[in-house]
Scaffold this motif. Structure first.
Motif, PDB file in Angstrom:
ATOM      1  N   ILE A 205      -3.828   1.072 -12.646  1.00  0.00           N
ATOM      2  CA  ILE A 205      -3.448   2.493 -12.639  1.00  0.00           C
ATOM      3  C   ILE A 205      -2.097   2.680 -13.317  1.00  0.00           C
ATOM      4  O   ILE A 205      -1.901   3.582 -14.136  1.00  0.00           O
ATOM      5  N   ILE A 206      -1.150   1.799 -12.983  1.00  0.00           N
ATOM      6  CA  ILE A 206       0.195   1.915 -13.543  1.00  0.00           C
ATOM      7  C   ILE A 206       0.180   1.715 -15.053  1.00  0.00           C
ATOM      8  O   ILE A 206       0.805   2.474 -15.809  1.00  0.00           O
ATOM      9  N   LYS A 207      -0.557   0.709 -15.507  1.00  0.00           N
ATOM     10  CA  LYS A 207      -0.527   0.379 -16.933  1.00  0.00           C
ATOM     11  C   LYS A 207      -1.352   1.341 -17.780  1.00  0.00           C
ATOM     12  O   LYS A 207      -0.942   1.706 -18.892  1.00  0.00           O
ATOM     13  N   SER A 208      -2.505   1.750 -17.271  1.00  0.00           N
ATOM     14  CA  SER A 208      -3.394   2.577 -18.084  1.00  0.00           C
ATOM     15  C   SER A 208      -3.279   4.065 -17.792  1.00  0.00           C
ATOM     16  O   SER A 208      -3.622   4.892 -18.636  1.00  0.00           O
ATOM     17  N   GLY A 209      -2.828   4.405 -16.589  1.00  0.00           N
ATOM     18  CA  GLY A 209      -2.805   5.802 -16.192  1.00  0.00           C
ATOM     19  C   GLY A 209      -4.180   6.350 -15.890  1.00  0.00           C
ATOM     20  O   GLY A 209      -4.344   7.549 -15.658  1.00  0.00           O
ATOM     21  N   LYS A 210      -5.179   5.484 -15.854  1.00  0.00           N
ATOM     22  CA  LYS A 210      -6.555   5.905 -15.611  1.00  0.00           C
ATOM     23  C   LYS A 210      -6.928   5.727 -14.149  1.00  0.00           C
ATOM     24  O   LYS A 210      -6.286   4.980 -13.402  1.00  0.00           O
ATOM     25  N   ALA A 211      -8.000   6.393 -13.754  1.00  0.00           N
ATOM     26  CA  ALA A 211      -8.450   6.345 -12.367  1.00  0.00           C
ATOM     27  C   ALA A 211      -9.198   5.052 -12.088  1.00  0.00           C
ATOM     28  O   ALA A 211     -10.175   4.728 -12.764  1.00  0.00           O
ATOM     29  N   VAL A 212      -8.735   4.318 -11.106  1.00  0.00           N
ATOM     30  CA  VAL A 212      -9.424   3.131 -10.613  1.00  0.00           C
ATOM     31  C   VAL A 212      -9.714   3.380  -9.135  1.00  0.00           C
ATOM     32  O   VAL A 212      -8.810   3.689  -8.361  1.00  0.00           O
ATOM     33  N   MET A 213     -10.963   3.262  -8.754  1.00  0.00           N
ATOM     34  CA  MET A 213     -11.367   3.576  -7.385  1.00  0.00           C
ATOM     35  C   MET A 213     -11.190   2.356  -6.482  1.00  0.00           C
ATOM     36  O   MET A 213     -11.789   1.306  -6.714  1.00  0.00           O
ATOM     37  N   ALA A 214     -10.383   2.514  -5.446  1.00  0.00           N
ATOM     38  CA  ALA A 214     -10.245   1.491  -4.407  1.00  0.00           C
ATOM     39  C   ALA A 214     -11.101   1.934  -3.233  1.00  0.00           C
ATOM     40  O   ALA A 214     -10.659   2.690  -2.372  1.00  0.00           O
TER      41      ALA A 214
END
Length: 700
Positions: free
Chosen positions: A603-612
């Motif tokens: 999330i930090i590097k890409s700024g994209k949504a990653v679902m946890a």
């Protein structure tokens, strides 16, 4: 005269504030991701007002972090102004730490004089855990600032007999609740006792004002949680680390009773590593998890031998050491994501004196002397004898001459305030089963204040009768002896020769103080002050010299000798990231994974949504299998990344993982892995085997 002097610039205070700014702020440009769990949330919060309001962990607003967002709001504002950097997300904690030092001075100087104000602010500045906490994007330094501000305003309310200040003071405790929940209420007994004893009002008016103050507290406490819980659950993020998707349940469950009883969210059982730690040599459990959270389970096991426990690093550029619960090779005890039941064994070099250092759960053995033990003591205990003796000396030294025992002087009411802060917090840490060593920053203001009050009382007593002067000398003698002997105990693990010198100095100074000479002998005072502050100051300096901004903040000389990054939860497999970004298409999520730990770096590097899907611990019941299937069928989710931590999942999450394994297609996303479908990568800050599953073909 005293008031006139205080209106002038106190250059001693200026110097102390500059010192605090250096200790808390120097090297934060190497903060890396600091606590990547919160940095991921800050990244997401800068992308939309909804994410900002709820404290969403991911840009899509699927789940929140495990605390209310007030402190994160300040960090997100900083990140919005300056961009998301390690130093920008840490900056609010730095400023809060400096602000706390200033407030300590303002709380003490009017009642006990400039000397007390200076001593209190200096002791707070040079408390190791205060330095370590003020250099991170955890919430504790900000919480302490708000609590001190509440107490400061209450002191003004008492002096001015102003109901509006009473309202604001108790309202700030409600704000504190929305920083770190019930932890803010730990000082409520102190405020209530102080208000009742100190304010000079007719008892009916006193009760009426208190009722209004409690109403303010209640409103500011529950307004945000009720506002969030009242929103339809389909229209807001899931409340991370709750079991019923409720902020109120989070407050009294995961952030409430589970802290006291040592339970693990989603399991109801004790997590390995919580509770007692042995003081003998050999092996011990070494489980770690930052920022007040139980590890999520992304780890392997490892061994660490022959080293003093390490400090914790930030993942920045400077070679600043590994976390207290880590080895230099990033073994299983390194990250937020230690799996329940998976622990690495570590032979300790000189057990005791490691200072909360070798584990996120190194909290010593429960009991009345737990805070004197090396695990917690080397973070908070350097001045404990001074505070305890200061409480006693302050109470008796500032009593009204000839007054009845129940008549309390203005100074004694201040002693009650700080004693009311000290005793309940000390009691909690003595018996609680789940907390991290850095939580003990909650004790630092009370220790600093009681120490300063004790000094002021001794000075006052020494100017009175020969009997009181003798008592003052005895108090100082005992204080110097016990404090330096305790510090020698903490120092022994690292510097045996210095420890021996401290013991000799302790005995010599204590005898010198008993001699019938003037207590204000400058040489004696200077030598005692230097002796007491020297090693505590050195411990406090270690996070600064190592540019340490850790998820599990701790101070220790071992920070200076360790190298390598330990960006806990912030590591990224660039090949995996590149592949999923390239093939994401119109999917809402870059990919899903079991826990926040494994998602934060991406999330930090890409700024994209990653679902946890399982929240921080991988156990949050965020969705059912049928709901997950609908998400995949709609094309919102194409990929799932599964690591070793998947073995510890349970309930609905376990069903989802079983379905993914059965129906998903394994993907080889790196040319260097040839036929390997599950190359080793860094997730959650540790090496583990991970497998990428393609779910896009299941419903074709």
């Amino acid at each position: 005269m005293q008031l006139k002097r205080m209106q002038k610039t106190d250059w001693y205070l200026v110097g102390i504030l500059i010192l605090s700014a250096f200790l808390y702020g120097w090297g934060i440009w190497d903060a890396g991701s600091a606590n990547s769990y919160y940095t991921a949330a800050i990244t997401s919060m800068t992308k939309s007002w909804s994410n900002f309001w709820y404290g969403a962990f991911d840009p899509a607003g699927f789940i929140t972090v495990d605390k209310p967002p007030v402190a994160l709001w300040l960090m997100a504002i900083s990140a919005k102004i300056f961009g998301v950097h390690g130093w920008s997300v840490v900056l609010p904690s730095v400023l809060s730490g400096i602000g706390s030092v200033y407030l300590m001075y303002k709380l003490l100087a009017p009642k006990f004089g400039l000397l007390a104000g200076r001593i209190g602010s200096l002791i707070l500045t040079l408390t190791p855990t205060v330095v370590a906490n003020s250099r991170t994007n955890n919430m504790d330094a900000i919480l302490v600032f708000f609590l001190l501000l509440a107490v400061y305003i209450l002191q003004k309310a008492v002096a001015k007999k102003n109901i509006w200040l009473v309202i604001v003071s108790f309202g700030l405790i409600g704000v504190g609740f929305n920083i770190k929940m019930l932890q803010a209420f730990m000082i409520l007994p102190a405020m209530l006792v102080y208000y009742w004893v100190a304010i000079k009002l007719p008892w009916k008016k006193k009760i009426a004002w208190l009722v209004v103050g409690m109403a303010s507290l209640s409103i500011f406490t529950v307004a945000y949680p009720l506002a969030v819980d009242s929103v339809d659950q389909s229209s807001r993020p899931y409340i991370g680390s709750s079991q019923t998707n409720s902020l109120m349940e989070l407050a009294f469950g995961y952030n409430g009773t589970e802290r006291l009883l040592g339970q693990s969210t989603g399991t109801g059982g004790a997590f390995p590593g919580m509770g007692s730690t042995k003081k003998s040599t050999g092996t011990q459990k070494n489980n770690g998890a930052p920022s007040g959270k139980k590890p999520s389970g992304s780890a392997s096991t490892g061994k660490m031998t022959g080293q003093a426990p390490t400090g914790q690093q930030n993942g920045g550029k400077a070679p600043t050491g590994t976390p207290p619960n880590q080895s230099t090779n990033k073994n299983a005890n390194q990250a937020k994501g230690k799996a329940p039941g998976q622990s690495g064994k570590m032979t300790r070099q000189a057990q005791g004196g490691q200072g909360g250092g070798n584990s996120a759960f190194a909290i010593g053995s429960a009991g009345p002397f737990r805070l004197f033990q090396s695990d917690l003591g080397s973070q908070i205990g350097w001045y404990l004898p001074l505070a305890i003796l200061g409480l006693i000396a302050g109470w008796f030294g500032f009593r009204k001459r000839g007054a009845k025992w129940h008549h309390v002087s203005e100074e004694q009411s201040e002693v009650l305030l700080w004693a009311g802060w000290f005793v309940p917090v000390y009691g909690f840490f003595s018996v609680a089963s789940f907390f991290h060593p850095y939580y003990t920053i909650m004790l630092a203001p009370a220790i600093a204040a009681l120490t300063a009050i004790g000094v002021a009382a001794v000075v006052k007593m020494s100017a009175q009768s020969n009997k009181e002067s003798m008592i003052a000398r005895i108090v100082v003698s005992v204080a110097v002896l016990t404090t330096l002997l305790l510090q020698a105990y903490y120092v022994w693990s690292y510097y045996q020769i210095i420890s021996i010198i401290l013991i000799i100095v302790a005995i010599g100074l204590s005898i010198w103080w008993l001699l019938p000479r003037q207590i204000n002998n400058k040489i004696k005072i200077v030598l005692s002050a230097i002796s007491i502050l020297l090693m505590a100051g050195w411990w406090s300096l270690t996070p600064t010299l190592s540019h340490n901004s850790a998820a599990i903040p701790a101070a220790s000389p071992s920070l200076l000798s360790q190298t390598g990054s330990s960006d806990m939860g912030g590591e990224v497999n660039n090949q995996l990231l590149s592949y999923t970004k390239k093939h994401q298409g119109n999917a809402k999520y870059l990919f899903a994974t079991t826990d926040s730990n494994s998602a934060s770096g991406y999330i930090i590097k890409s700024g994209k949504a990653v679902m946890a899907i399982g929240g921080y611990n991988g156990t949050d019941p965020t969705m059912s299998l049928s709901e997950f299937k609908k998400l995949v069928k709609s094309g919102q989710l194409k990929y799932f990344v599964m690591g070793n931590n998947s073995k510890t999942s349970s309930g609905q999450i376990s069903k989802i993982l079983t379905w993914v394994k059965k129906n998903g297609t394994k993907v080889t996303y790196s040319s260097s892995t040839s036929n390997q479908s599950s190359p080793t990568q860094q997730m959650g800050g540790q090496s583990q085997s991970t497998t990428l599953y393609d779910l896009s073909n299941i419903y074709e």
